[in-house]
Design a protein around this motif. Structure first.
Motif, mmCIF file in Angstrom:
data_model
loop_
_atom_site.group_PDB
_atom_site.id
_atom_site.type_symbol
_atom_site.label_atom_id
_atom_site.label_comp_id
_atom_site.label_asym_id
_atom_site.label_seq_id
_atom_site.Cartn_x
_atom_site.Cartn_y
_atom_site.Cartn_z
ATOM 1 N N ILE A 90 0.813 -1.062 0.084
ATOM 2 C CA ILE A 90 -0.041 0.086 -0.049
ATOM 3 C C ILE A 90 1.041 1.330 0.032
ATOM 4 O O ILE A 90 0.628 2.021 -0.887
ATOM 5 C CB ILE A 90 -0.935 -0.127 1.328
ATOM 6 N N LEU A 91 1.942 1.503 0.950
ATOM 7 C CA LEU A 91 2.685 2.580 1.157
ATOM 8 C C LEU A 91 3.643 2.589 0.345
ATOM 9 O O LEU A 91 4.417 3.699 0.029
ATOM 10 C CB LEU A 91 2.576 2.896 2.506
ATOM 11 N N GLY A 92 4.345 1.558 0.068
ATOM 12 C CA GLY A 92 5.252 1.267 -0.934
ATOM 13 C C GLY A 92 6.603 1.986 -0.058
ATOM 14 O O GLY A 92 7.571 2.205 -0.878
ATOM 15 N N VAL A 93 6.912 1.578 1.125
ATOM 16 C CA VAL A 93 7.985 2.303 1.873
ATOM 17 C C VAL A 93 8.671 1.087 2.498
ATOM 18 O O VAL A 93 9.695 1.316 3.423
ATOM 19 C CB VAL A 93 7.440 3.037 2.859
ATOM 20 N N LEU A 94 8.710 -0.361 1.767
ATOM 21 C CA LEU A 94 9.485 -1.284 2.171
ATOM 22 C C LEU A 94 10.433 -1.657 1.042
ATOM 23 O O LEU A 94 10.109 -1.402 0.167
ATOM 24 C CB LEU A 94 8.645 -2.434 2.397
ATOM 25 N N PRO A 95 11.955 -1.879 1.596
ATOM 26 C CA PRO A 95 12.906 -2.422 0.766
ATOM 27 C C PRO A 95 12.583 -3.688 0.285
ATOM 28 O O PRO A 95 11.649 -4.418 1.019
ATOM 29 C CB PRO A 95 14.082 -1.858 1.498
ATOM 30 N N THR A 96 13.519 -4.263 -0.404
ATOM 31 C CA THR A 96 13.501 -5.841 -0.768
ATOM 32 C C THR A 96 13.864 -6.581 0.526
ATOM 33 O O THR A 96 14.487 -5.853 1.535
ATOM 34 C CB THR A 96 14.436 -6.143 -1.724
#
Length: 520
Positions: free
Chosen positions: A446-452
């Motif tokens: 959803i927020l797109g703030v996690l790295p791989t």
């Protein structure tokens, strides 16, 4: 830092209920938050004005397209089938000016900046729209729309092109801004000298050809389209007479979006052309509006030289999309620290889950309950409630700042549980797996703030950095040789090995326990 993409299981964490959880969005036209009700249940048609590619994308672009990327993600997570259109205005005065200055074709200027747009938006985790129409691909539709407006008496020809007659539909003026014709006319005296339009408020639909400019044939002679008609024609092509959501920057409300209302509604006879108009706030840099003349103009590529793309995304989401945002060193450093905390907790959960694989099969976790006195049960209940609160925040006109705060609170509790001695190793492993899913759903999809996962593990434990792992054996071998050389007091050989390590990007620190190395 590469941003991860994860599957999101909305049915598990966020059961939708029309009474309990309804998406509300602020409609600029109605000037209030309204329940979102697409024309066709379950399907959303969304058009967002794209860039005019005369220069590389800047922070204002990043702010806009991250905001509508969040909307795109949240609509899809909520179960909607979204048809997302974002245009490129690939013919424009500024593009022509630069092309003439450089002595190249105007499309060469447009194409290089469109490539820049894709590159930086991909890095920022902005998911691709379904369609990217270009103005130069829609000339027939534009000409046809202008012909209809002339036939209906809403447009007229002149020596310098075709103009829309605002006085033919005065009731539509100020639909988004509240401006009045009288007020705008009072502020625009003396501006008719360079054109043949009848009234100051009339705007160009077709511009007659000028020397050293690209032009196309039309019923009114050679020329090119005006800015506003382009988006009306492209949205009509993709969606028909009306569609659900139209977005763009705050500065597009007038004249661009109000002009679209004039053109589209007068052409088709159907109103409103758009269900909900959405506009994101301005970007300011250190308290001032971003501008080249002030010397505070940042391209996205400029920003990447100082801050990781995922940090920039976090910073721009940490303010409500409708509010202006002041991009300052403090804002970006705060975002860097907060995003790192989330990544570190994510990495810790991944490592814990991997360590627990040897314990399989793992027992199922208990049901969460905030009221419970049991440590794990209570913590699971709190984390689940934070997910629901994040969903409610996003349902409330995409309150990303509040949603991020819920993710931060959840990450803090996850870390607390993973570090606790109040549960055994099997429950720790099961909880770690649960936590990975929780973070990937909210912070990732959803927020797109996690790295791989690989990057998150390296943030939690630098020894797990894939770059470090790739060269570990070689570095350890060189350090062993260096230790032998130092023991033999062969300082030249030791220094030579250290230089070789430096060239590999390795920093060596000698301690009482031996050499410790890290990557620059």
């Amino acid at each position: 830092m590469e941003i991860s993409s994860h599957a999101f299981m909305i049915e598990v964490c966020y059961p939708r209920d029309e009474k309990d959880m309804t998406l509300h969005l602020y409609d600029t036209r109605r000037k209030e938050k309204v329940p979102f009700q697409p024309a066709v249940p379950g399907k959303v048609q969304m058009y967002v004005c794209g860039i005019t590619p005369y220069s590389p994308s800047h922070l204002g672009h990043a702010r806009c397209y991250i905001a509508f990327d969040l909307l795109h993600r949240w609509l899809e997570a909520s179960g909607y089938d979204v048809d997302y259109v974002q245009n490129f205005t690939d013919i424009d005065d500024k593009i022509i000016k630069i092309a003439n200055e450089e002595g190249i074709d105007f499309l060469e200027v447009a194409n290089r900046n469109i490539e820049d747009y894709y590159r930086v938006m991909d890095a920022l985790g902005v998911e691709r729209a379904d369609h990217y129409p270009r103005v130069t691909e829609h000339l027939d539709g534009i000409i046809n729309m202008i012909e209809i407006l002339i036939q209906k008496g809403h447009a007229y020809t002149s020596s310098d092109g075709v103009w829309f007659s605002v006085s033919s539909a005065p009731e539509k003026f100020g639909t988004l801004t509240g401006n009045t014709i009288e007020a705008v006319q009072a502020g625009g005296s003396g501006r008719l000298d360079k054109s043949d339009k009848r009234e100051h408020n009339d705007f160009a639909l077709w511009k007659a050809a000028k020397p050293d400019e690209p032009a196309w044939d039309s019923p009114w002679g050679s020329g090119r389209p005006g800015w506003h008609i382009e988006c009306s024609a492209m949205s009509l092509h993709h969606f028909g007479e009306s569609f659900d959501i139209h977005g763009g920057g705050f500065d597009l409300r007038f004249p661009h979006h109000e002009a679209e209302i004039f053109q589209s509604e007068c052409c088709t006879g159907k109103e409103p052309v758009v269900g909900i108009w959405m506009h994101n706030g301005f970007v300011r840099v250190d308290g001032e509006k971003m501008s080249k003349s002030l010397g505070n103009f940042w391209t996205v590529t400029d920003a990447f030289k100082i801050y990781d793309p995922i940090v920039l995304r976090y910073a721009l989401l940490n303010a409500h999309y409708r509010n202006p945002i002041d991009v300052s060193e403090q804002l970006l450093n705060d975002a860097k620290g907060n995003q790192r905390k989330i990544s570190e907790t994510y990495g810790q959960a991944i490592v814990s889950a991997e360590q627990g694989e040897a314990l399989a099969p793992l027992p199922p976790l208990p049901e969460g309950n905030i009221e419970s006195s049991e440590f794990l049960i209570q913590r699971i209940g709190i984390i689940e409630s934070l997910a629901e609160e994040a969903a409610r925040a996003l349902d409330d006109d995409l309150n990303s700042r509040l949603a991020l705060s819920k993710v931060q609170a959840g990450a803090k509790i996850i870390s607390e549980v993973l570090n606790s001695d109040q549960i055994d190793e099997t429950d720790t492993a099961s909880f770690a797996t649960f936590s990975i899913g929780w973070m990937e759903e909210i912070a990732g999809s959803i927020l797109g703030v996690l790295p791989t996962k690989e990057i998150a593990k390296a943030i939690y434990d630098p020894r797990l950095d894939p770059k470090r792992v790739a060269i570990r054996d070689e570095v350890e071998a060189l350090l062993a040789r260096r230790s032998i050389a130092r023991h033999a007091k062969d300082w030249a050989a030791a220094d030579e090995i250290r230089d070789a390590l430096t060239e590999m990007g390795v920093t060596v620190k000698d301690t009482s326990d031996g050499a410790v190395w890290s990557l620059d």
